[in-house]
Design a protein around this motif. Structure first.
Motif, PDB file in Angstrom:
ATOM      1  N   VAL A  30       4.191 -11.651 108.807  1.00 56.44           N
ATOM      2  CA  VAL A  30       4.772 -13.018 108.925  1.00 56.44           C
ATOM      3  C   VAL A  30       5.257 -13.546 107.955  1.00 56.44           C
ATOM      4  O   VAL A  30       4.951 -13.189 106.949  1.00 56.44           O
ATOM      5  CB  VAL A  30       3.872 -13.954 109.855  1.00 56.44           C
ATOM      6  CG1 VAL A  30       3.484 -13.784 111.224  1.00 56.44           C
ATOM      7  CG2 VAL A  30       2.582 -14.211 108.966  1.00 56.44           C
ATOM      8  N   LEU A  31       6.185 -14.252 108.019  1.00 56.96           N
ATOM      9  CA  LEU A  31       6.856 -15.007 106.717  1.00 56.96           C
ATOM     10  C   LEU A  31       6.253 -16.588 106.835  1.00 56.96           C
ATOM     11  O   LEU A  31       6.406 -17.233 107.657  1.00 56.96           O
ATOM     12  CB  LEU A  31       8.439 -15.095 106.887  1.00 56.96           C
ATOM     13  CG  LEU A  31       9.082 -15.912 105.642  1.00 56.96           C
ATOM     14  CD1 LEU A  31       8.770 -15.372 104.174  1.00 56.96           C
ATOM     15  CD2 LEU A  31      10.586 -16.229 106.053  1.00 56.96           C
ATOM     16  N   GLN A  32       5.529 -16.845 105.666  1.00 55.24           N
ATOM     17  CA  GLN A  32       5.169 -18.249 105.503  1.00 55.24           C
ATOM     18  C   GLN A  32       6.004 -18.828 104.455  1.00 55.24           C
ATOM     19  O   GLN A  32       6.204 -18.323 103.387  1.00 55.24           O
ATOM     20  CB  GLN A  32       3.364 -18.256 104.993  1.00 55.24           C
ATOM     21  CG  GLN A  32       2.927 -17.631 106.048  1.00 55.24           C
ATOM     22  CD  GLN A  32       1.185 -17.577 105.750  1.00 55.24           C
ATOM     23  OE1 GLN A  32       0.761 -17.657 104.724  1.00 55.24           O
ATOM     24  NE2 GLN A  32       0.391 -18.055 106.680  1.00 55.24           N
ATOM     25  N   ILE A  33       6.103 -20.169 104.705  1.00 54.66           N
ATOM     26  CA  ILE A  33       6.961 -20.985 103.982  1.00 54.66           C
ATOM     27  C   ILE A  33       6.154 -22.401 103.750  1.00 54.66           C
ATOM     28  O   ILE A  33       5.784 -23.098 104.349  1.00 54.66           O
ATOM     29  CB  ILE A  33       8.368 -21.387 104.716  1.00 54.66           C
ATOM     30  CG1 ILE A  33       8.840 -20.015 104.891  1.00 54.66           C
ATOM     31  CG2 ILE A  33       9.309 -22.204 103.663  1.00 54.66           C
ATOM     32  CD1 ILE A  33      10.263 -20.418 105.719  1.00 54.66           C
ATOM     33  N   THR A  34       6.163 -22.772 102.469  1.00 64.08           N
ATOM     34  CA  THR A  34       5.529 -23.960 101.917  1.00 64.08           C
ATOM     35  C   THR A  34       6.528 -24.699 101.144  1.00 64.08           C
ATOM     36  O   THR A  34       7.147 -24.113 100.282  1.00 64.08           O
ATOM     37  CB  THR A  34       4.296 -23.646 101.460  1.00 64.08           C
ATOM     38  OG1 THR A  34       3.287 -24.830 101.210  1.00 64.08           O
ATOM     39  CG2 THR A  34       4.111 -22.916 100.107  1.00 64.08           C
ATOM     40  N   GLY A  35       6.278 -25.754 100.729  1.00 66.22           N
ATOM     41  CA  GLY A  35       7.030 -26.774 100.010  1.00 66.22           C
ATOM     42  C   GLY A  35       6.856 -28.047 100.152  1.00 66.22           C
ATOM     43  O   GLY A  35       6.031 -28.455 101.108  1.00 66.22           O
ATOM     44  N   PRO A  36       7.667 -29.110  99.439  1.00 64.68           N
ATOM     45  CA  PRO A  36       7.377 -30.346  99.600  1.00 64.68           C
ATOM     46  C   PRO A  36       8.018 -30.943 101.056  1.00 64.68           C
ATOM     47  O   PRO A  36       9.183 -31.739 100.701  1.00 64.68           O
ATOM     48  CB  PRO A  36       8.160 -31.209  98.285  1.00 64.68           C
ATOM     49  CG  PRO A  36       9.104 -30.082  98.042  1.00 64.68           C
ATOM     50  CD  PRO A  36       8.465 -28.628  98.535  1.00 64.68           C
ATOM     51  N   VAL A  55       6.324 -16.338 101.378  1.00 67.51           N
ATOM     52  CA  VAL A  55       5.347 -15.066 101.156  1.00 67.51           C
ATOM     53  C   VAL A  55       5.282 -14.497 102.474  1.00 67.51           C
ATOM     54  O   VAL A  55       5.412 -15.218 103.624  1.00 67.51           O
ATOM     55  CB  VAL A  55       4.007 -15.410 100.662  1.00 67.51           C
ATOM     56  CG1 VAL A  55       3.144 -16.248 101.575  1.00 67.51           C
ATOM     57  CG2 VAL A  55       3.096 -14.194 100.305  1.00 67.51           C
ATOM     58  N   VAL A  56       5.348 -13.086 102.192  1.00 65.59           N
ATOM     59  CA  VAL A  56       5.399 -12.285 103.426  1.00 65.59           C
ATOM     60  C   VAL A  56       3.840 -11.728 103.611  1.00 65.59           C
ATOM     61  O   VAL A  56       3.245 -11.377 102.741  1.00 65.59           O
ATOM     62  CB  VAL A  56       6.301 -11.152 103.615  1.00 65.59           C
ATOM     63  CG1 VAL A  56       6.097 -10.187 104.716  1.00 65.59           C
ATOM     64  CG2 VAL A  56       7.780 -11.338 103.510  1.00 65.59           C
ATOM     65  N   VAL A  57       3.281 -12.008 104.727  1.00 60.90           N
ATOM     66  CA  VAL A  57       1.810 -11.796 104.944  1.00 60.90           C
ATOM     67  C   VAL A  57       1.478 -10.640 105.822  1.00 60.90           C
ATOM     68  O   VAL A  57       1.996 -10.785 107.119  1.00 60.90           O
ATOM     69  CB  VAL A  57       1.016 -12.989 105.557  1.00 60.90           C
ATOM     70  CG1 VAL A  57      -0.426 -12.978 105.414  1.00 60.90           C
ATOM     71  CG2 VAL A  57       1.271 -13.951 104.268  1.00 60.90           C
ATOM     72  N   GLN A  58       1.175  -9.548 105.536  1.00 61.55           N
ATOM     73  CA  GLN A  58       0.582  -8.429 106.432  1.00 61.55           C
ATOM     74  C   GLN A  58      -0.606  -9.016 107.311  1.00 61.55           C
ATOM     75  O   GLN A  58      -1.385  -9.485 106.857  1.00 61.55           O
ATOM     76  CB  GLN A  58       0.411  -7.310 105.792  1.00 61.55           C
ATOM     77  CG  GLN A  58       0.239  -6.161 106.733  1.00 61.55           C
ATOM     78  CD  GLN A  58      -0.155  -4.756 105.778  1.00 61.55           C
ATOM     79  OE1 GLN A  58      -0.014  -4.671 104.549  1.00 61.55           O
ATOM     80  NE2 GLN A  58      -0.384  -3.881 106.539  1.00 61.55           N
TER      81      GLN A  58
END
Length: 67
Positions: A30-36, A55-58
């Motif tokens: 999955v692709l996880q996206i974080t930020g303000p 970040v791509v998480v396996q």
């Protein structure tokens, strides 16, 4: 994804619909996206500011999961 010390950061089912879980299982990541941003409406401004982190998480699936 693990915590410092190697313990799992998260275990259990993700709070998402079945189709999303199936797609994640098929892709294995999955692709996880974080930020303000705290709401999807703020995502574009956060991206334009260059402050998003991706970040791509396996994924790994245990034998007892029901996905």
């Amino acid at each position: 994804m693990t915590r410092p010390g190697g313990l799992p950061w998260f275990t259990g089912l993700l709070p998402v619909i079945r189709e999303w879980r199936r797609a994640a299982r098929n892709h294995g990541a999955v692709l996880q996206i974080t930020g303000p941003f705290a709401h999807p409406g703020q995502f574009r401004a956060a991206g334009a500011s260059g402050l998003l982190q991706l970040v791509v998480v396996q994924l790994s699936f245990g034998s007892s999961d029901t996905w």
